[in-house]
Each structure stands twice: as structure tokens, then as C-alpha cells.
Design a protein around this motif. Structure first.
Motif, PDB file in Angstrom:
ATOM      1  N   GLY A  86       0.832  -1.193   0.000  1.00 21.22           N
ATOM      2  CA  GLY A  86       0.000   0.000   0.000  1.00 21.22           C
ATOM      3  C   GLY A  86       0.866   1.241   0.000  1.00 21.22           C
ATOM      4  N   PRO A  87       0.303   2.389  -0.415  1.00 25.57           N
ATOM      5  CA  PRO A  87       1.100   3.608  -0.561  1.00 25.57           C
ATOM      6  C   PRO A  87       1.794   4.055   0.722  1.00 25.57           C
ATOM      7  CG  PRO A  87      -1.010   3.853  -1.664  1.00 25.57           C
ATOM      8  CD  PRO A  87      -1.082   2.569  -0.906  1.00 25.57           C
ATOM      9  N   GLU A  88       1.100   3.968   1.866  1.00 28.30           N
ATOM     10  CA  GLU A  88       1.671   4.495   3.112  1.00 28.30           C
ATOM     11  C   GLU A  88       2.867   3.661   3.569  1.00 28.30           C
ATOM     12  OE1 GLU A  88       0.370   5.548   7.711  1.00 28.30           O
ATOM     13  OE2 GLU A  88      -1.166   4.932   6.278  1.00 28.30           O
ATOM     14  N   ALA A  89       2.686   2.340   3.620  1.00 30.24           N
ATOM     15  CA  ALA A  89       3.779   1.472   4.058  1.00 30.24           C
ATOM     16  C   ALA A  89       4.930   1.487   3.052  1.00 30.24           C
ATOM     17  CB  ALA A  89       3.270   0.040   4.258  1.00 30.24           C
ATOM     18  N   PHE A  90       4.590   1.594   1.775  1.00 28.52           N
ATOM     19  CA  PHE A  90       5.632   1.678   0.752  1.00 28.52           C
ATOM     20  C   PHE A  90       6.479   2.935   0.973  1.00 28.52           C
ATOM     21  CE2 PHE A  90       7.702   1.927  -3.314  1.00 28.52           C
ATOM     22  CZ  PHE A  90       7.756   0.621  -3.771  1.00 28.52           C
ATOM     23  N   GLY A  91       5.821   4.026   1.303  1.00 25.87           N
ATOM     24  CA  GLY A  91       6.539   5.261   1.601  1.00 25.87           C
ATOM     25  C   GLY A  91       7.460   5.106   2.797  1.00 25.87           C
ATOM     26  N   ARG A  92       6.985   4.390   3.811  1.00 27.02           N
ATOM     27  CA  ARG A  92       7.815   4.137   5.001  1.00 27.02           C
ATOM     28  C   ARG A  92       9.067   3.355   4.606  1.00 27.02           C
ATOM     29  NH1 ARG A  92       7.110   0.325   9.246  1.00 27.02           N
ATOM     30  NH2 ARG A  92       5.102  -0.321   8.384  1.00 27.02           N
ATOM     31  N   ALA A  93       8.892   2.363   3.737  1.00 31.92           N
ATOM     32  CA  ALA A  93      10.030   1.559   3.280  1.00 31.92           C
ATOM     33  C   ALA A  93      11.033   2.419   2.509  1.00 31.92           C
ATOM     34  CB  ALA A  93       9.535   0.415   2.410  1.00 31.92           C
ATOM     35  N   GLY A  94      10.519   3.314   1.673  1.00 27.76           N
ATOM     36  CA  GLY A  94      11.388   4.198   0.910  1.00 27.76           C
ATOM     37  C   GLY A  94      12.194   5.126   1.804  1.00 27.76           C
ATOM     38  N   ARG A  95      11.540   5.665   2.833  1.00 25.74           N
ATOM     39  CA  ARG A  95      12.246   6.569   3.754  1.00 25.74           C
ATOM     40  C   ARG A  95      13.288   5.815   4.571  1.00 25.74           C
ATOM     41  NH1 ARG A  95       7.014   8.493   3.672  1.00 25.74           N
ATOM     42  NH2 ARG A  95       6.375   7.384   5.544  1.00 25.74           N
ATOM     43  N   ALA A  96      12.999   4.549   4.919  1.00 28.29           N
ATOM     44  CA  ALA A  96      13.964   3.742   5.680  1.00 28.29           C
ATOM     45  C   ALA A  96      15.227   3.493   4.860  1.00 28.29           C
ATOM     46  CB  ALA A  96      13.331   2.416   6.089  1.00 28.29           C
ATOM     47  N   LEU A  97      15.051   3.190   3.576  1.00 32.14           N
ATOM     48  CA  LEU A  97      16.224   2.994   2.711  1.00 32.14           C
ATOM     49  C   LEU A  97      17.020   4.283   2.603  1.00 32.14           C
ATOM     50  CD1 LEU A  97      18.038   1.553   0.682  1.00 32.14           C
ATOM     51  CD2 LEU A  97      16.353   2.111  -1.096  1.00 32.14           C
ATOM     52  N   ARG A  98      16.324   5.392   2.392  1.00 33.01           N
ATOM     53  CA  ARG A  98      17.027   6.676   2.234  1.00 33.01           C
ATOM     54  C   ARG A  98      17.776   7.056   3.512  1.00 33.01           C
ATOM     55  NH1 ARG A  98      16.792  10.152  -2.009  1.00 33.01           N
ATOM     56  NH2 ARG A  98      14.931   9.219  -2.926  1.00 33.01           N
ATOM     57  N   HIS A  99      17.229   6.681   4.659  1.00 33.38           N
ATOM     58  CA  HIS A  99      17.909   6.938   5.933  1.00 33.38           C
ATOM     59  C   HIS A  99      19.267   6.229   5.952  1.00 33.38           C
ATOM     60  CE1 HIS A  99      18.516   7.590  10.206  1.00 33.38           C
ATOM     61  NE2 HIS A  99      18.659   6.292  10.390  1.00 33.38           N
ATOM     62  N   LEU A 100      19.316   5.002   5.425  1.00 35.42           N
ATOM     63  CA  LEU A 100      20.580   4.262   5.391  1.00 35.42           C
ATOM     64  C   LEU A 100      21.533   4.837   4.350  1.00 35.42           C
ATOM     65  CD1 LEU A 100      19.394   0.540   5.669  1.00 35.42           C
ATOM     66  CD2 LEU A 100      20.180   2.041   7.499  1.00 35.42           C
ATOM     67  N   THR A 101      21.015   5.108   3.153  1.00 36.81           N
ATOM     68  CA  THR A 101      21.922   5.631   2.107  1.00 36.81           C
ATOM     69  C   THR A 101      22.440   7.015   2.459  1.00 36.81           C
ATOM     70  OG1 THR A 101      20.000   6.335   0.795  1.00 36.81           O
ATOM     71  CG2 THR A 101      20.989   4.204   0.235  1.00 36.81           C
ATOM     72  N   ASP A 102      21.628   7.824   3.141  1.00 34.10           N
ATOM     73  CA  ASP A 102      22.115   9.135   3.596  1.00 34.10           C
ATOM     74  C   ASP A 102      23.298   8.982   4.543  1.00 34.10           C
ATOM     75  OD1 ASP A 102      20.228  10.480   2.123  1.00 34.10           O
ATOM     76  OD2 ASP A 102      18.919  10.972   3.819  1.00 34.10           O
ATOM     77  N   GLN A 103      23.235   7.955   5.397  1.00 32.99           N
ATOM     78  CA  GLN A 103      24.327   7.728   6.366  1.00 32.99           C
ATOM     79  C   GLN A 103      25.652   7.442   5.672  1.00 32.99           C
ATOM     80  OE1 GLN A 103      23.719   4.988   9.749  1.00 32.99           O
ATOM     81  NE2 GLN A 103      21.539   5.054   9.266  1.00 32.99           N
ATOM     82  N   ILE A 104      25.595   6.794   4.507  1.00 31.05           N
ATOM     83  CA  ILE A 104      26.839   6.376   3.842  1.00 31.05           C
ATOM     84  C   ILE A 104      27.170   7.230   2.618  1.00 31.05           C
ATOM     85  CG2 ILE A 104      26.641   4.019   4.714  1.00 31.05           C
ATOM     86  CD1 ILE A 104      25.684   3.174   1.890  1.00 31.05           C
TER      87      ILE A 104
END
Length: 280
Positions: free
Chosen positions: A257-275
Motif C-alpha cells: 500500500g502507498p503508506e507502508a511503501f513510503g515508510r520503506a522508501g524513507r527507511a532505505l534513504r535513511h541508510l543511504t544518507d548515512q553512507i
């Protein structure tokens, strides 16, 4: 730290059945690519020519590229004849050509209850070789996903497949969550170095070892941060495709669903931002 940029993508049908909604949510997350598994509730290998052309038009209008065709090829019992999946791969190849993608995701076969994984090895290799032959002829690249309960569900057997088939047109997609779910306690430690020479695509989800529950990236035991960091250091410049599976999982895939998919996208970006990796 580097200036690495990876192409963000995601399984559109985890968002909605309608490709227009799929694209809107992915673009809101900053993606310019989509991984196509189904559209309008119809699997990619079952879309007819008119539907494929319609989908291509929608993608083109919205400036969206296709990172891969997420086919179900090889997600069948190994007892089926070789020709069964070669024929279906032909339809996936046709879709790849219409939608402008060179990559087709596939699997390495289920087995019947009580059948040992070792006993199907030769039959699996015959089928994967035939599929690779078809890919070579069509100039597409097959991406083997380490799905649970297929032959290639552990790092050792993924390596066995690519080394035995030995084709530049059969490469690996890495899915940390799937490794966790088949008991690979530390996917990065246990599999990354061996598989990296064959790794061409990243599917992003995480999972908890204790329960097998799928989580957003970095919230499980899949060693996502270590894996992403190593990919950055190795000069990886390919796709990072979100496959969250956060609200429903079934034999053919999953839904978020759109909301959970968005959460997944933000979680990935949180990791890539760190590195220091950009997603675009």
C-alpha cells in the motif's frame, strides 16, 4: 565517502494495481524507475500486446523508466518440462522489449514436499541453462532472486547456479530479507564476498531472524547497512529496488500500500544518507 548515485526503483504493484498510482507514489519518493511485476492486477507475462503498449505509453508520458521485469519465471515446480518456463520467458522478454528494460528477474524452481534440494540440482541447472540461452539470444539479462524455498535460496546455491551455468546473461539480484528467512543468520558476512562478482541488482527489504517478519531496511537482521556500505565501496552504480512486503505476502509476491511503501522508501534513504549514497 563517495559521490555514488544509485537508481531508486520499486515494485509498483506493491503500491496499487493501477500503474498511474504506482508511478505517482514512486515519483513522490524520488524514483525515476519502476520494477514491473503486474499492472491492473494482471501479471507481466499475462499482459497482452495492447496492454503492454498502453503501459509503455503511461510510463513514457510520466518520464518513468523500467528497472526490471519482475517475472514469475522459475517460481514453479522443477518437475514441469523445460519448455514450460522457456515459453513463459519468451513473454517476459517481449515485455522487456516493449517497456525498454534489459533486466528480467527470475527464480530457480520449487520442489515437491519431501524432495531433497540436492536431488533437483541437475534438473535446475538444465532449466537455468535453457533460460540463459534464450536470454543470450534476446540480449536480455536474467537476474536470479534468492527466493526462499527454491533451489537457489542460500548463498552457496546461488553461487552454484551462476558458476555452473556460466553465462554473462545470468546474474544475481540480492535480497537480504529472503536470506534471513531461510536461516542465513548474517547475509553480508556469509554471502556477500562470494556473490559480489555476480551481483548486478539490489532488491531492498529486511527481516527479523527470530520470526521471519519482513521489516523496512535497517530494522531487521539482514545486515543492510553493511551490505550497502560494501556496495558503495565496490563502486556499485545500479538499481536499488524497493520490495517492502509490509502488509501482505503470498506465493506470487507481496503488497504494502502507498503508506507502508513510503515508510520503506524513507527507511532505505535513511541508510543511504548515512553512507553518502544518493538515490535518484
Amino acid at each position: 565517502m563517495t559521490d555514488a548515485t544509485w537508481a531508486l526503483s520499486g515494485f509498483g504493484d506493491e503500491i496499487d494495481e493501477d500503474p498511474v498510482v504506482q508511478i505517482a507514489v514512486l515519483q513522490a519518493l524520488g524514483a525515476r524507475h519502476i520494477e514491473v511485476r503486474s499492472a491492473w492486477g494482471v501479471n507481466i507475462v499475462d499482459l497482452d500486446g495492447a496492454q503492454l503498449e498502453r503501459l509503455a505509453g503511461i510510463l513514457s508520458e510520466r518520464g518513468m523508466g523500467v528497472s526490471a521485469i519482475a517475472s514469475p519465471i522459475g517460481k514453479v515446480d522443477v518437475s514441469l518440462p523445460v519448455e514450460h518456463e522457456v515459453e513463459r520467458l519468451g513473454r517476459a522478454i517481449a515485455a522487456a522489449h516493449v517497456l525498454g528494460s534489459r533486466y528480467i528477474r527470475l527464480f530457480s524452481f520449487y520442489r515437491g514436499e519431501g524432495v531433497s534440494v540436492e536431488s533437483i540440482r541437475d534438473d535446475v541447472m538444465v532449466r537455468m541453462r535453457a533460460l540463459a540461452d534464450a536470454a543470450e539470444a534476446a540480449d536480455v539479462i536474467l537476474l536470479h532472486e534468492n527466493e526462499k524455498d527454491i533451489y537457489g535460496d542460500t548463498p552457496e546455491r546461488c553461487l552454484d547456479i551462476v558458476e555452473t551455468v556460466g553465462s554473462d546473461h545470468l546474474r544475481l539480484a540480492w535480497d537480504s530479507a529472503n536470506f534471513v528467512q531461510v536461516g542465513v543468520a548474517y547475509p553480508y558476512d556469509d554471502g556477500y564476498a562470494a556473490l559480489r562478482p555476480h551481483l548486478e541488482y539490489l532488491q531492498v527489504k529486511d527481516a527479523r531472524s527470530a520470526t521471519g517478519e519482513v521489516t523496512p531496511a535497517g530494522e531487521g537482521d539482514g545486515q543492510l547497512l553493511a551490505t550497502l556500505t560494501a556496495l558503495r565501496d565496490d563502486g556499485y552504480t545500479g538499481f536499488a529496488s524497493l520490495e517492502p512486503h509490509l502488509t501482505d505476502v503470498n506465493a506470487l509476491g507481496g503488497f504494502s500500500g502507498p503508506e507502508a511503501f513510503g515508510r520503506a522508501g524513507r527507511a532505505l534513504r535513511h541508510l543511504t544518507d548515512q553512507i553518502g549514497v544518493k538515490l535518484a
